[in-house]
Design a protein around this motif. Structure first.
Motif, mmCIF file in Angstrom:
data_model
loop_
_atom_site.group_PDB
_atom_site.id
_atom_site.type_symbol
_atom_site.label_atom_id
_atom_site.label_comp_id
_atom_site.label_asym_id
_atom_site.label_seq_id
_atom_site.Cartn_x
_atom_site.Cartn_y
_atom_site.Cartn_z
ATOM 1 N N PRO A 103 0.809 -1.222 0.000
ATOM 2 C CA PRO A 103 0.000 0.000 0.000
ATOM 3 C C PRO A 103 0.840 1.270 0.000
ATOM 4 O O PRO A 103 0.463 2.267 -0.618
ATOM 5 C CB PRO A 103 -0.808 -0.100 1.306
ATOM 6 N N SER A 106 -1.651 3.869 -1.695
ATOM 7 C CA SER A 106 -2.941 3.585 -1.068
ATOM 8 C C SER A 106 -2.838 3.950 0.406
ATOM 9 O O SER A 106 -1.758 3.933 0.984
ATOM 10 C CB SER A 106 -3.287 2.099 -1.197
ATOM 11 N N GLN A 107 -3.979 4.283 1.001
ATOM 12 C CA GLN A 107 -3.995 4.592 2.428
ATOM 13 C C GLN A 107 -3.740 3.327 3.233
ATOM 14 O O GLN A 107 -4.256 2.260 2.896
ATOM 15 C CB GLN A 107 -5.362 5.146 2.848
ATOM 16 N N LEU A 108 -2.966 3.457 4.291
ATOM 17 C CA LEU A 108 -2.821 2.355 5.233
ATOM 18 C C LEU A 108 -3.988 2.421 6.210
ATOM 19 O O LEU A 108 -4.265 3.489 6.765
ATOM 20 C CB LEU A 108 -1.520 2.493 6.031
ATOM 21 N N GLU A 143 -3.132 -1.309 10.060
ATOM 22 C CA GLU A 143 -1.862 -1.516 9.363
ATOM 23 C C GLU A 143 -0.820 -0.484 9.793
ATOM 24 O O GLU A 143 0.372 -0.772 9.808
ATOM 25 C CB GLU A 143 -2.066 -1.501 7.848
#
Length: 196
Positions: A169, A174-176, A180
């Motif tokens: 990600p 991408s957003q964690l 995460e």
């Protein structure tokens, strides 16, 4: 590698973790602690403001995770390079007893893809083309060298596997998820715990 060099690296990574926590506090409490250089001044002022505010905010949040990842990955590669150069000399990478052939082949394929795409090579050092899983394979293959630094080969494998999964990600914008982010923080702590 001497103890003072290891302590210096641990000090540097500890500072990065502290900066990460300060960034988090700034975001959560919506305050400015003025602990870093104004990165907004470094952005392209012509195009950057055209991105939606929400996208810019998410980018700022993700930047701290990328920075942590970058520091950790580079420090692991540096540690491996220094230890294996000391063990086998400057041509250590070409020795299949030290670097598994599957790792060498994977790196060679990535270098070839970069060359074929016509972009600048990211590095002349093959280790810069490795991922966390491959770094773990190199460490496992050379446990006689790394056992003096780490306390568990299975622990190293587990932490590097977790980091390799979390890398996706971050590397692909991408957003964690909140879980995460916590997993990343714990994985970094686990990595340093393996050295104690």
């Amino acid at each position: 590698m001497d103890t003072s060099s290891n302590l210096l690296k641990l000090f540097g990574m500890s500072n990065q973790l502290i900066l990460h926590e300060l960034d988090k506090i700034e975001t959560e409490k919506d305050i400015v602690l003025d602990h870093k250089i104004d990165k907004a001044a470094e952005k392209d002022e012509k195009y950057y403001p055209q991105f939606e505010a929400e996208v810019r905010l998410k980018a700022r949040e993700m930047a701290q995770h990328y920075e942590t990842f970058y520091c950790l990955e580079v420090s692991i590669r540096t540690l491996i390079t220094e230890m294996l150069q000391e063990k086998a000399g400057p041509t250590w990478w070409k020795n299949e007893e030290i670097v598994p052939k599957v790792v060498q082949d994977g790196v060679q394929n990535r270098v070839r893809r970069e060359l074929d795409s016509g972009i600048s090579r990211r590095s002349d050092d093959p280790i810069d083309y490795t991922n966390f899983g491959e770094l773990g394979e190199i460490i496992k293959r050379n446990w006689d060298t790394f056992g003096s630094i780490f306390n568990s080969p299975k622990g190293v494998e587990r932490v590097l596997s977790s980091l390799n999964t979390l890398r996706g990600p971050i590397a692909h914008c991408s957003q964690l998820a909140e879980d995460e982010v916590l997993r990343l923080t714990l994985s970094v702590r686990d990595w340093f715990r393996l050295m104690s």
